[in-house]
Write a protein that holds these residues in place. Structure first.
Motif, PDB file in Angstrom:
ATOM      1  N   ASP A 136      31.820   5.773   8.174  1.00  0.00           N
ATOM      2  CA  ASP A 136      31.069   7.289   8.559  1.00  0.00           C
ATOM      3  C   ASP A 136      29.969   7.571   9.436  1.00  0.00           C
ATOM      4  OD1 ASP A 136      32.701   8.142   6.595  1.00  0.00           O
ATOM      5  OD2 ASP A 136      31.035   8.002   4.263  1.00  0.00           O
ATOM      6  N   MET A 137      29.305   5.806   8.964  1.00  0.00           N
ATOM      7  CA  MET A 137      28.002   6.491  10.362  1.00  0.00           C
ATOM      8  C   MET A 137      28.373   5.742  11.583  1.00  0.00           C
ATOM      9  SD  MET A 137      24.854   5.868  10.842  1.00  0.00           S
ATOM     10  CE  MET A 137      23.208   5.351  10.054  1.00  0.00           C
ATOM     11  N   ALA A 138      29.102   5.548  12.191  1.00  0.00           N
ATOM     12  CA  ALA A 138      30.106   4.998  13.396  1.00  0.00           C
ATOM     13  C   ALA A 138      30.501   6.538  14.394  1.00  0.00           C
ATOM     14  CB  ALA A 138      31.253   3.955  12.995  1.00  0.00           C
ATOM     15  N   ALA A 139      31.948   7.082  12.764  1.00  0.00           N
ATOM     16  CA  ALA A 139      31.956   8.349  13.483  1.00  0.00           C
ATOM     17  C   ALA A 139      30.628   9.450  13.240  1.00  0.00           C
ATOM     18  CB  ALA A 139      32.467   8.935  12.219  1.00  0.00           C
ATOM     19  N   VAL A 140      30.462   9.341  12.765  1.00  0.00           N
ATOM     20  CA  VAL A 140      29.031  10.616  12.708  1.00  0.00           C
ATOM     21  C   VAL A 140      28.373  10.097  13.955  1.00  0.00           C
ATOM     22  CG1 VAL A 140      26.426  11.646  12.201  1.00  0.00           C
ATOM     23  CG2 VAL A 140      28.650  11.425  10.874  1.00  0.00           C
ATOM     24  N   ALA A 141      27.976   8.950  13.886  1.00  0.00           N
ATOM     25  CA  ALA A 141      26.684   8.757  15.336  1.00  0.00           C
ATOM     26  C   ALA A 141      27.488   9.137  16.813  1.00  0.00           C
ATOM     27  CB  ALA A 141      26.481   7.398  15.103  1.00  0.00           C
ATOM     28  N   ALA A 142      28.740   8.922  16.458  1.00  0.00           N
ATOM     29  CA  ALA A 142      29.679   9.138  18.218  1.00  0.00           C
ATOM     30  C   ALA A 142      30.165  10.557  18.226  1.00  0.00           C
ATOM     31  CB  ALA A 142      31.171   8.008  17.695  1.00  0.00           C
ATOM     32  N   GLN A 143      29.988  11.218  17.091  1.00  0.00           N
ATOM     33  CA  GLN A 143      30.232  12.148  17.634  1.00  0.00           C
ATOM     34  C   GLN A 143      28.998  12.695  17.757  1.00  0.00           C
ATOM     35  OE1 GLN A 143      30.574  15.497  14.693  1.00  0.00           O
ATOM     36  NE2 GLN A 143      32.524  14.988  15.095  1.00  0.00           N
ATOM     37  N   ALA A 144      27.834  12.638  17.608  1.00  0.00           N
ATOM     38  CA  ALA A 144      26.123  12.667  18.027  1.00  0.00           C
ATOM     39  C   ALA A 144      26.179  12.422  19.520  1.00  0.00           C
ATOM     40  CB  ALA A 144      25.748  12.067  17.178  1.00  0.00           C
ATOM     41  N   ALA A 145      26.716  11.076  19.618  1.00  0.00           N
ATOM     42  CA  ALA A 145      26.497  10.745  21.664  1.00  0.00           C
ATOM     43  C   ALA A 145      27.321  11.535  21.919  1.00  0.00           C
ATOM     44  CB  ALA A 145      26.844   9.037  21.174  1.00  0.00           C
ATOM     45  N   ARG A 146      28.533  12.067  21.660  1.00  0.00           N
ATOM     46  CA  ARG A 146      29.067  12.570  22.389  1.00  0.00           C
ATOM     47  C   ARG A 146      28.479  14.011  22.484  1.00  0.00           C
ATOM     48  NH1 ARG A 146      32.880  12.328  19.664  1.00  0.00           N
ATOM     49  NH2 ARG A 146      33.832  14.530  18.935  1.00  0.00           N
ATOM     50  N   ILE A 147      27.915  15.167  21.318  1.00  0.00           N
ATOM     51  CA  ILE A 147      26.648  15.861  22.117  1.00  0.00           C
ATOM     52  C   ILE A 147      25.916  16.029  22.985  1.00  0.00           C
ATOM     53  CG2 ILE A 147      26.168  18.061  20.659  1.00  0.00           C
ATOM     54  CD1 ILE A 147      28.570  16.936  18.170  1.00  0.00           C
ATOM     55  N   LEU A 148      24.774  15.307  22.052  1.00  0.00           N
ATOM     56  CA  LEU A 148      24.027  14.657  23.043  1.00  0.00           C
ATOM     57  C   LEU A 148      24.173  14.666  24.428  1.00  0.00           C
ATOM     58  CD1 LEU A 148      22.096  13.153  19.701  1.00  0.00           C
ATOM     59  CD2 LEU A 148      22.046  15.241  20.407  1.00  0.00           C
ATOM     60  N   ALA A 149      25.067  14.333  24.505  1.00  0.00           N
ATOM     61  CA  ALA A 149      25.024  13.466  25.751  1.00  0.00           C
ATOM     62  C   ALA A 149      24.627  14.710  26.884  1.00  0.00           C
ATOM     63  CB  ALA A 149      26.136  13.156  26.610  1.00  0.00           C
ATOM     64  N   ARG A 150      24.945  16.228  26.317  1.00  0.00           N
ATOM     65  CA  ARG A 150      24.548  16.854  27.257  1.00  0.00           C
ATOM     66  C   ARG A 150      23.176  17.475  26.852  1.00  0.00           C
ATOM     67  NH1 ARG A 150      28.313  20.845  23.030  1.00  0.00           N
ATOM     68  NH2 ARG A 150      30.435  19.277  23.341  1.00  0.00           N
ATOM     69  N   PHE A 151      22.434  16.721  26.838  1.00  0.00           N
ATOM     70  CA  PHE A 151      20.669  17.588  26.656  1.00  0.00           C
ATOM     71  C   PHE A 151      19.982  15.987  27.236  1.00  0.00           C
ATOM     72  CE2 PHE A 151      22.930  20.158  23.880  1.00  0.00           C
ATOM     73  CZ  PHE A 151      23.082  21.264  23.840  1.00  0.00           C
ATOM     74  N   ARG A 152      20.044  14.831  27.784  1.00  0.00           N
ATOM     75  CA  ARG A 152      19.912  14.239  28.307  1.00  0.00           C
ATOM     76  C   ARG A 152      18.825  14.782  29.216  1.00  0.00           C
ATOM     77  NH1 ARG A 152      22.919  10.009  28.039  1.00  0.00           N
ATOM     78  NH2 ARG A 152      25.112   9.634  28.435  1.00  0.00           N
ATOM     79  N   LYS A 153      18.513  15.160  29.447  1.00  0.00           N
ATOM     80  CA  LYS A 153      17.103  15.091  29.650  1.00  0.00           C
ATOM     81  C   LYS A 153      16.054  15.770  29.081  1.00  0.00           C
ATOM     82  CE  LYS A 153      14.741  19.277  33.263  1.00  0.00           C
ATOM     83  NZ  LYS A 153      14.256  19.892  34.391  1.00  0.00           N
ATOM     84  N   GLU A 154      16.618  16.538  27.695  1.00  0.00           N
ATOM     85  CA  GLU A 154      15.592  17.410  26.960  1.00  0.00           C
ATOM     86  C   GLU A 154      15.133  15.954  26.109  1.00  0.00           C
ATOM     87  OE1 GLU A 154      17.892  20.702  28.876  1.00  0.00           O
ATOM     88  OE2 GLU A 154      17.973  18.957  27.906  1.00  0.00           O
ATOM     89  N   LEU A 155      16.462  15.170  25.825  1.00  0.00           N
ATOM     90  CA  LEU A 155      16.150  13.894  24.936  1.00  0.00           C
ATOM     91  C   LEU A 155      16.834  12.797  25.037  1.00  0.00           C
ATOM     92  CD1 LEU A 155      17.945  16.577  21.767  1.00  0.00           C
ATOM     93  CD2 LEU A 155      15.431  15.794  21.531  1.00  0.00           C
TER      94      LEU A 155
END
Length: 346
Positions: A43-62
């Motif tokens: 479950d952690m692997a799934a959530v973190a992988a999805q978060a990585a994909r979404i957060l990749a759009r915000f590399r400057k902010e985060l």
């Protein structure tokens, strides 16, 4: 919750026993991190992988956060490969250790859905073919509506949305057919329901956390609407939001602070202990549950009416994140789609 040494994820952080109806600052008893498990780790692997994909759009902010999430996900996957079927067994653990842990066990012994979900999220994020192999292995599994122990459809949702597919075709036809067939079965059952809502079309809809079923059915219907652009599915999803907001056999709006007749006494410690008559607003109560496992004195016992607005009634009136979360998706999706329709018509 992840062990940084090996990537395994502990099943829960918990008191040995449930606290009484107290405020958070009074909850000072020791808490324990207990036993890693395959399900929790995937479950952690799934959530973190999805978060990585979404957060990749915000590399400057985060900066760095997307990369950290992907490392966490891949480390969790590696641990699960070494421990592919380790179930959390609270009873067995309590025979070996003190104090005994008697909070909810949530023991899950079937892992095909967690493997599929984690593989799906990691594949969509990374394109690594090793995840594609496992998707192909489990794509035909009979996944049910999402719940705390059933996660397979979450993998379907991410795969069907993925536009790039990395050149290694996922069998999206199978996913599309299965999702549409499920949605059609829900709609067909709704026609026999006095309230003409998808929720309540079948007796099995009513269990512990039945309102999560209503919200998750709504998500499925919205996903199929995106696949088909047939408004039938969107209207059916809206019927379930109507159900949650009061178009049901109890007459209650199950969201605290909403409407003229809503849940007032949820099994929710801050709402009980804060000294304020109204409950914390915006919380979704569990909903009708003929199991009545709390042994409170219910006035009605039929599946669609077995609900009690009392903090005693944890089997039908408790608050939990895993039914609030799909409600957030359902309400936001409907609001966003309404805006699209309004913009299109103007």
């Amino acid at each position: 919750m992840q062990d940084p040494a090996d990537g395994g994820v502990y099943n829960k952080c918990t008191n040995a026993v449930f606290d009484g109806m107290i405020m958070p600052d009074s909850a000072v008893k020791p808490r324990y991190v207990v036993q890693k498990s395959t399900a929790a780790t995937l479950d952690m692997a799934a959530v973190a992988a999805q978060a990585a994909r979404i957060l990749a759009r915000f590399r400057k902010e985060l900066p760095g956060l997307s990369d950290s999430c992907l490392r966490i996900a891949e480390k969790a996957w590696s641990w699960a490969e070494k421990h592919p079927d380790l179930a959390y067994d609270q009873n067995a653990m309590n025979k070996l250790f003190d104090p005994k842990i008697v909070t909810g066990g949530y023991g899950d012994k079937k892992f095909t859905d967690e493997w599929f979900w984690a593989a799906s999220e990691l594949y969509v994020t990374t394109g690594n073919k090793k995840y594609k192999e496992l998707i192909d292995k489990y794509i035909g599994e009979p996944f049910g509506l999402p719940s705390w122990s059933e996660t397979g459809l979450l993998g379907y949702y991410s795969l069907i949305r993925d536009k790039k597919d990395m050149g290694m075709r996922v069998d999206k036809d199978t996913i599309r057919i299965r999702l549409t067939r499920m949605a059609d079965q829900y709609i067909q059952a709704s026609r026999q329901n006095a309230f003409l809502t998808v929720m309540g079309g079948r007796r099995m809809d009513f269990n512990w956390g039945s309102n999560a079923n209503a919200a998750n059915q709504g998500i499925l219907l919205i996903r199929v609407y995106f696949l088909t652009h047939d408004q039938l599915y969107l209207d059916a999803a809206l019927s379930n939001l109507d159900y949650i907001c009061g178009r049901n056999a109890t007459g209650y709006c199950f969201i605290t602070g909403i409407g003229s007749f809503s849940t007032m006494h949820p099994h929710h410690r801050p709402s009980v202990a804060d000294g304020i008559p109204d409950p914390v607003p915006g919380l979704l109560a569990g909903g009708p549950n003929p199991g009545e496992q709390d042994h409170c004195q219910y006035k009605f016992h039929e599946p669609e009416t077995a609900y009690m607005d009392s903090d005693c009634a944890y089997a039908s009136n408790e608050i939990a994140i895993n039914w609030n979360a799909p409600l957030v998706y359902l309400t936001n999706a409907i609001e966003a789609l309404q805006k699209q329709f309004m913009d299109k018509n103007h």
